[in-house]
Design a protein around this motif. Structure first.
Motif, PDB file in Angstrom:
ATOM      1  N   GLU A 310       0.852  -1.236  -0.165  1.00 28.18           N
ATOM      2  CA  GLU A 310       0.066   0.113   0.136  1.00 28.18           C
ATOM      3  C   GLU A 310       0.955   1.247   0.008  1.00 28.18           C
ATOM      4  O   GLU A 310       0.568   2.094  -0.657  1.00 28.18           O
ATOM      5  N   ASP A 333       7.001 -14.234  -7.884  1.00 25.43           N
ATOM      6  CA  ASP A 333       5.698 -13.638  -8.327  1.00 25.43           C
ATOM      7  C   ASP A 333       4.855 -13.123  -7.172  1.00 25.43           C
ATOM      8  O   ASP A 333       3.976 -12.302  -7.577  1.00 25.43           O
ATOM      9  N   THR A 336       4.832  -9.433  -7.043  1.00 23.51           N
ATOM     10  CA  THR A 336       3.904  -8.686  -7.929  1.00 23.51           C
ATOM     11  C   THR A 336       2.510  -9.003  -7.442  1.00 23.51           C
ATOM     12  O   THR A 336       1.683  -7.910  -7.674  1.00 23.51           O
ATOM     13  N   ASP A 337       2.247  -9.981  -7.340  1.00 18.37           N
ATOM     14  CA  ASP A 337       0.773 -10.550  -6.955  1.00 18.37           C
ATOM     15  C   ASP A 337       0.581  -9.481  -5.613  1.00 18.37           C
ATOM     16  O   ASP A 337      -0.599  -9.107  -5.716  1.00 18.37           O
ATOM     17  N   ARG A 340      -0.316  -6.059  -6.760  1.00 17.27           N
ATOM     18  CA  ARG A 340      -1.474  -5.794  -7.769  1.00 17.27           C
ATOM     19  C   ARG A 340      -2.851  -6.338  -6.923  1.00 17.27           C
ATOM     20  O   ARG A 340      -3.866  -5.887  -7.491  1.00 17.27           O
ATOM     21  N   GLN A 341      -2.687  -6.690  -5.780  1.00 16.46           N
ATOM     22  CA  GLN A 341      -3.791  -6.728  -4.998  1.00 16.46           C
ATOM     23  C   GLN A 341      -4.374  -5.587  -4.613  1.00 16.46           C
ATOM     24  O   GLN A 341      -5.347  -5.324  -4.169  1.00 16.46           O
ATOM     25  N   ASP A 343      -3.504  -2.677  -6.129  1.00 15.93           N
ATOM     26  CA  ASP A 343      -3.931  -1.963  -7.379  1.00 15.93           C
ATOM     27  C   ASP A 343      -3.568  -2.594  -8.391  1.00 15.93           C
ATOM     28  O   ASP A 343      -2.419  -2.794  -8.925  1.00 15.93           O
ATOM     29  N   ALA A 344      -4.729  -3.196  -9.110  1.00 18.23           N
ATOM     30  CA  ALA A 344      -4.586  -4.007 -10.198  1.00 18.23           C
ATOM     31  C   ALA A 344      -3.892  -3.356 -11.456  1.00 18.23           C
ATOM     32  O   ALA A 344      -3.451  -4.000 -12.354  1.00 18.23           O
ATOM     33  N   THR A 345      -4.014  -2.086 -11.308  1.00 13.35           N
ATOM     34  CA  THR A 345      -3.521  -1.318 -12.463  1.00 13.35           C
ATOM     35  C   THR A 345      -1.853  -0.989 -12.518  1.00 13.35           C
ATOM     36  O   THR A 345      -1.502  -0.244 -13.326  1.00 13.35           O
ATOM     37  N   SER A 422       3.687  -2.071 -19.214  1.00 13.07           N
ATOM     38  CA  SER A 422       3.475  -2.944 -17.800  1.00 13.07           C
ATOM     39  C   SER A 422       4.254  -4.115 -17.862  1.00 13.07           C
ATOM     40  O   SER A 422       4.402  -4.529 -16.637  1.00 13.07           O
TER      41      SER A 422
END
Length: 429
Positions: A310, A333, A336-337, A340-341, A343-345, A422
Motif C-alpha cells: 500500500e 511472483d 507482484t501479486d 496488484r492486490q 492496485d491491479a493497474t 507494464s
C-alpha cells in the motif's frame, strides 16, 4: 501547584534546574567518566554544562561544601571560555542564584564560590597550561572545534585526578574528528543528544524559519541543526560531500518516474526494512546527457506485505510514477501479486539480482561522480546507507534496503532503461 507553594519556594523555583531542564540536559545516572552533550546550535548545550558545574560545586547551603572543589573550564580560547562558559547568557555566573554566585578573579582567570570551590579557565590552544593543575571535575566546550584537540584532551585527562570520582562533561556540536569519535566509543562515556528544534521556545522564531529553510536536509543542517555525527566510511562508493554536491531545491519536468521496491524476506520488528524509493529522470537528448532526480524515500521497517504494498502504491500515485520496479529474488511472483492486490493497474516490472549489492551499486556511483544524479532534501536515512557501501560490501548494520531500491530505480532509468509498458522488457543482471 504554584498556589500551594510558600513565597520562599516560589523565589527558589527559577534556580531549580531539574524542574526546567530538558532530558538531554540532565546528567545520566550510572557510573560514567565522560558525559557528552551533543546537539544542534541553540539546543541548550551550554546551559547543560554550566548547570552541571553548579550542581557539582554547590552544597545544600551557600557555604556548604559540594561534591567538587576544583573545576577546569576548557574552551577553544581563553576569550571564548570567559565570554561563553563564564559570562555567557547560559554561562556559570548567570546560572547561579545570588547567594551562591561566584566571584570572578580576572588576574587569576578563575571563579571562586562562597564555599571556597574554584573553577579555572583554560584555552585548548595551550595544552601545556593543563600540566601541573589537578581537578575533580571539568567542563569542556566545543571539543570538535579545537585545533589541538587531542593534545588538550590528553592533558586534561592527566589533570582529572582529585577526589573519588572525577568526571568531565563535554558540550559540543558534532564533527567527525578523531578525538570525539574515540571519546564516544569508550565504554566509560555516555551521550545525550538533541536537535536545535527541541529548544525552540528559547530561540527567535525568525532564526528557526530562516535556518531550516536554508539548511534542513543538508549535511551542514544535519550536523549543525540536528546534532548528528556524520562520518564517511573509508573506501565508500559515496561520500557525504559527494551527495551534498547533488542537492537541489527545484526539480525540472521529468520524462520518466519510477518507484523501486526491495521487499524484505520477512516482516516484524526484527525484519529488514522494505526499501521504497522514487526517482525521476530527464531523458531528452543523448543518453550521456540524461539526468536523474531522487524524489522520495518511503521505506518502511517491520511492515507486512500488504502494508508495504500500500505504501508503494501511495508513493507511486503521489509522484505520478509510470512504473514500479520490484526485486523478486526472495518472493518471486508473490511480490507482484501482492502489489496488484492493492492496485491491479500498477505497471510492475520484475528484476532479479545475479550479482552482489556492491557490484550493482558501482555503476550507479559512477553516475554520481559524473554529476548526473541529484537529490531532493530530506533523504538522510538513504544517504547514510549510501555512505556505508564499499566495493567490498556494506559497512553498516542490517541490510542497505533503501540503497538497493535506489540502485534498481537508477538502473531502470539511466543504465538499462525499459519501455513504458507494464510488462518487463528484460531482467537486470
Amino acid at each position: 501547584m504554584l498556589g500551594g507553594l510558600k513565597d520562599e519556594a516560589i523565589l527558589a523555583l527559577p534556580w531549580l534546574w531539574r524542574f526546567w531542564a530538558f532530558p538531554h540536559q540532565l546528567p545520566p545516572v550510572g557510573d560514567w567518566r565522560s558525559w557528552v552533550v551533543m546537539g544542534g546550535r541553540g539546543a541548550g548545550k551550554t546551559r547543560a554544562g554550566a548547570e552541571w558545574v553548579r550542581a557539582r560545586v554547590e552544597g545544600p547551603r551557600p557555604l556548604s561544601q559540594g561534591a567538587c572543589r576544583r573545576v577546569a573550564l576548557v574552551g577553544e580560547t581563553l576569550d571564548q571560555a570567559r565570554e561563553v562558559m563564564v559570562f555567557g547568557e547560559s554561562g556559570v555566573v548567570a546560572c547561579c542564584p545570588p547567594d551562591r554566585r561566584p566571584e570572578w578573579q580576572a588576574t587569576r582567570r578563575r571563579l571562586v564560590w562562597p564555599n571556597g570551590a574554584i573553577a579555572q579557565i583554560f584555552s585548548a590552544h595551550d595544552p601545556d597550561s593543563l600540566r601541573g593543575p589537578q581537578f575533580d571535575a571539568a567542563w569542556v566546550d566545543e571539543l570538535a572545534k579545537w585545533r589541538k584537540a587531542k593534545e588538550a584532551w590528553d592533558m586534561l585527562q592527566f589533570a582529572l585526578r582529585l577526589g573519588d570520582d572525577p568526571r568531565v562533561v563535554v558540550t559540543t556540536t558534532p564533527q567527525p574528528v578523531p578525538v570525539l569519535r574515540d571519546l564516544i566509543a569508550r565504554a566509560s562515556t555516555v551521550v545525550t543528544h538533541a536537535p536545535t528544534q527541541v529548544n525552540r521556545a528559547h530561540l527567535a522564531g525568525s532564526f528557526l524559519v530562516e535556518i531550516e529553510d536554508r539548511y534542513a536536509g543538508t549535511r551542514l543542517g544535519r550536523q549543525e541543526l540536528d546534532g548528528e555525527l556524520l562520518e564517511d566510511v573509508e573506501g565508500a562508493l559515496w561520500s557525504q560531500a559527494m551527495i551534498e554536491a547533488t542537492r537541489v531545491d527545484v526539480v525540472p519536468n521529468l520524462d520518466r518516474i519510477v518507484v523501486a521496491v526491495d521487499p524484505p524476506v520477512t516482516s516484524g520488528p526484527n525484519a529488514d526494512a522494505c526499501g521504497i524509493v522514487a526517482v525521476g529522470a530527464v531523458t531528452k537528448g543523448e543518453r550521456k546527457d540524461w539526468k536523474a532526480y531522487v524524489l522520495a524515500d518511503g521505506s518502511l521497517k517491520g511492515a507486512s506485505p500488504m502494508v508495504w504494498a500500500e505504501a508503494v502504491a501511495a508513493l507511486a500515485q503521489d509522484v505520478e510514477a509510470d512504473r514500479i520496479v520490484a526485486e523478486v529474488n526472495q518472493g518471486g511472483d508473490l511480490v507482484t501479486d501482492v502489489l496488484r492486490q492493492v492496485d491491479a493497474t500498477l505497471p510492475v516490472r520484475q528484476v532479479r539480482a545475479s550479482r552482489g549489492k556492491a557490484a550493482r551499486a558501482e555503476p550507479v556511483a559512477a553516475l554520481y561522480e559524473r554529476g548526473r544524479v541529484f537529490h531532493r532534501r530530506g533523504l538522510p536515512a538513504l544517504e547514510d546507507e549510501m555512505c556505508r557501501m564499499t566495493v567490498q560490501g556494506y559497512r553498516g548494520s542490517g541490510s542497505p534496503d533503501r540503497l538497493d531500491a535506489l540502485v534498481w530505480a537508477l538502473h531502470e532509468l539511466m543504465i538499462s532503461p525499459g519501455n513504458l509498458g507494464s510488462e518487463p522488457r528484460m531482467r537486470l543482471l
